[in-house]
Scaffold this motif. Structure first.
Motif, PDB file in Angstrom:
ATOM      1  N   ILE A   1       9.705  54.424  29.833  1.00 56.18           N
ATOM      2  CA  ILE A   1       9.874  53.018  29.943  1.00 56.18           C
ATOM      3  C   ILE A   1      11.334  53.160  29.012  1.00 56.18           C
ATOM      4  O   ILE A   1      12.518  52.587  29.488  1.00 56.18           O
ATOM      5  CB  ILE A   1       9.221  51.910  29.235  1.00 56.18           C
ATOM      6  CG1 ILE A   1       7.859  51.756  30.351  1.00 56.18           C
ATOM      7  CG2 ILE A   1       9.791  50.619  28.895  1.00 56.18           C
ATOM      8  CD1 ILE A   1       6.892  51.107  29.348  1.00 56.18           C
ATOM      9  N   TYR A   2      11.374  53.733  27.893  1.00 59.99           N
ATOM     10  CA  TYR A   2      12.542  53.741  27.057  1.00 59.99           C
ATOM     11  C   TYR A   2      13.745  54.352  27.866  1.00 59.99           C
ATOM     12  O   TYR A   2      14.681  53.831  28.061  1.00 59.99           O
ATOM     13  CB  TYR A   2      12.261  54.528  25.808  1.00 59.99           C
ATOM     14  CG  TYR A   2      13.349  54.532  24.681  1.00 59.99           C
ATOM     15  CD1 TYR A   2      13.394  53.548  23.656  1.00 59.99           C
ATOM     16  CD2 TYR A   2      14.518  55.410  24.857  1.00 59.99           C
ATOM     17  CE1 TYR A   2      14.526  53.723  22.804  1.00 59.99           C
ATOM     18  CE2 TYR A   2      15.270  55.460  23.950  1.00 59.99           C
ATOM     19  CZ  TYR A   2      15.426  54.618  23.062  1.00 59.99           C
ATOM     20  OH  TYR A   2      16.385  54.697  22.028  1.00 59.99           O
ATOM     21  N   ALA A   3      13.381  55.537  28.532  1.00 60.46           N
ATOM     22  CA  ALA A   3      14.545  56.329  29.173  1.00 60.46           C
ATOM     23  C   ALA A   3      14.985  55.553  30.119  1.00 60.46           C
ATOM     24  O   ALA A   3      16.155  55.444  30.958  1.00 60.46           O
ATOM     25  CB  ALA A   3      14.162  57.673  29.202  1.00 60.46           C
ATOM     26  N   GLY A   4      13.743  55.094  31.126  1.00 58.11           N
ATOM     27  CA  GLY A   4      14.176  54.118  32.241  1.00 58.11           C
ATOM     28  C   GLY A   4      15.086  53.040  32.132  1.00 58.11           C
ATOM     29  O   GLY A   4      16.258  53.059  32.777  1.00 58.11           O
ATOM     30  N   ILE A   5      15.063  52.356  31.120  1.00 63.20           N
ATOM     31  CA  ILE A   5      15.815  51.140  30.996  1.00 63.20           C
ATOM     32  C   ILE A   5      17.107  51.690  30.420  1.00 63.20           C
ATOM     33  O   ILE A   5      18.254  51.136  30.782  1.00 63.20           O
ATOM     34  CB  ILE A   5      15.275  50.162  29.765  1.00 63.20           C
ATOM     35  CG1 ILE A   5      13.988  49.529  30.084  1.00 63.20           C
ATOM     36  CG2 ILE A   5      16.255  49.327  29.152  1.00 63.20           C
ATOM     37  CD1 ILE A   5      13.419  48.592  29.052  1.00 63.20           C
TER      38      ILE A   5
ATOM     39  N   ILE B   1      15.845  44.937  24.815  1.00 63.22           N
ATOM     40  CA  ILE B   1      15.413  45.170  23.726  1.00 63.22           C
ATOM     41  C   ILE B   1      13.754  45.143  23.747  1.00 63.22           C
ATOM     42  O   ILE B   1      13.078  45.834  23.167  1.00 63.22           O
ATOM     43  CB  ILE B   1      16.128  44.577  22.328  1.00 63.22           C
ATOM     44  CG1 ILE B   1      15.716  45.413  21.041  1.00 63.22           C
ATOM     45  CG2 ILE B   1      15.831  43.297  22.248  1.00 63.22           C
ATOM     46  CD1 ILE B   1      16.534  46.630  20.985  1.00 63.22           C
ATOM     47  N   LEU B   2      13.316  43.999  24.112  1.00 61.71           N
ATOM     48  CA  LEU B   2      11.816  43.703  24.138  1.00 61.71           C
ATOM     49  C   LEU B   2      11.113  44.890  24.972  1.00 61.71           C
ATOM     50  O   LEU B   2      10.207  45.486  24.331  1.00 61.71           O
ATOM     51  CB  LEU B   2      11.671  42.242  24.714  1.00 61.71           C
ATOM     52  CG  LEU B   2      10.220  41.948  25.007  1.00 61.71           C
ATOM     53  CD1 LEU B   2       9.479  41.963  23.561  1.00 61.71           C
ATOM     54  CD2 LEU B   2      10.016  40.750  25.413  1.00 61.71           C
ATOM     55  N   GLY B   3      11.852  45.220  26.122  1.00 61.19           N
ATOM     56  CA  GLY B   3      11.296  46.328  27.048  1.00 61.19           C
ATOM     57  C   GLY B   3      11.386  47.541  26.295  1.00 61.19           C
ATOM     58  O   GLY B   3      10.317  48.388  26.199  1.00 61.19           O
ATOM     59  N   VAL B   4      12.495  47.839  25.465  1.00 56.43           N
ATOM     60  CA  VAL B   4      12.427  49.203  24.830  1.00 56.43           C
ATOM     61  C   VAL B   4      11.290  49.151  23.583  1.00 56.43           C
ATOM     62  O   VAL B   4      10.683  50.173  23.409  1.00 56.43           O
ATOM     63  CB  VAL B   4      14.032  49.418  24.327  1.00 56.43           C
ATOM     64  CG1 VAL B   4      14.018  50.508  23.082  1.00 56.43           C
ATOM     65  CG2 VAL B   4      14.769  49.861  25.269  1.00 56.43           C
TER      66      VAL B   4
END
Lengths: 81, 160
Positions: free
Chosen positions: B81-85, B118-121
């Motif tokens: 998720i982090y790298a994808g965003i 930032i919420l997704g990260v």
């Protein structure tokens, strides 16, 4: 800045640090280290670094104490020296 | 080896407390961009709640709720998720983790897109930290030996 509060907290931090390295029982040392982390957390909050205080409370006093307890249970409870 | 506690008081207190600890951890993660806290702290609190459940209710109970495969999956999905965003922002023409570029996909203004990005990260970081903290605690307390995995246990014992 609340100087008496600072001095009291600093005193507790130093007391806990000395107690943690002098006590014989390893489980007690871990518990005193947890108390040390909470006093450090209070001091960070008093200094205005609330985010650091939060991290100190959750990581050092929370999961750090649990990990050290798990490590102590794998060894002997008392130190030889 | 982690066994269930015999003490009814410890088990009851843990059973009452664990949902509240997890709710607080989710609040810390979701509210991380407005107040102190965030993905890392919330993830640590989530991991600690699972460790509390493991200490008090034993491995069999926790395995039912959070199997080993799910832990590893959560740990990997969080990083993805982090790298994808971050890479999505890069593909949309901005810098790595430049959330304002996400406004094209999300159909909101750039300021709102930053908040959602930032919420997704934070969610990704929270998942990974929770899974890895839980698995570090599990590996330290059991020594990597799973109950019921008899063949591997014998192998480890023979090798000292």
């Amino acid at each position: 800045m609340n100087v008496p509060f600072d001095i009291i907290i600093l005193l507790f931090v130093v007391m806990c640090a000395i107690a943690a390295i002098t006590v014989r029982d390893l489980l007690s040392a871990v518990m005193i280290l947890g108390a040390y982390s909470f006093f450090m957390c209070l001091m960070w909050a008093q200094l205005g670094a609330v985010d650091v205080a939060f991290t100190e409370a959750s990581v050092s006093a929370g999961i750090g104490t649990i990990l050290l307890v798990a490590a102590v249970l794998k060894t002997t409870r008392r130190t030889k020296d | 080896m982690i066994a269930s506690s015999d003490d009814i008081i410890i088990k009851t207190i843990a059973r009452i407390f664990v949902p509240f600890i997890q709710l607080y951890a989710l609040y810390v993660i979701m509210h991380g961009h407005y107040s102190p806290g965030g993905g890392f702290q919330g993830g640590v609190i989530l991991g600690a709640s699972m460790a509390l459940l493991l200490i008090t209710h034993g491995y069999d109970e926790v395995k039912r709720r959070l199997p080993e495969g799910v832990v590893m999956l959560l740990g990997s999905v969080g990083v993805l998720i982090y790298a994808g965003i971050g890479l999505t922002c890069l593909l949309l023409g901005g810098n790595y983790l430049d959330y304002s570029q996400l406004s094209v996909i999300l159909h909101v203004d750039p300021a709102h897109a930053r908040s959602l990005g930032i919420l997704g990260v934070e969610l990704g970081v929270g998942f990974t930290v929770m899974a890895i903290m839980y698995s570090i605690f599990f590996d330290i307390s059991t020594g990597g030996i799973l109950p019921g995995d008899e063949k591997r246990n014998e192998e480890l014992e023979n090798n000292g």
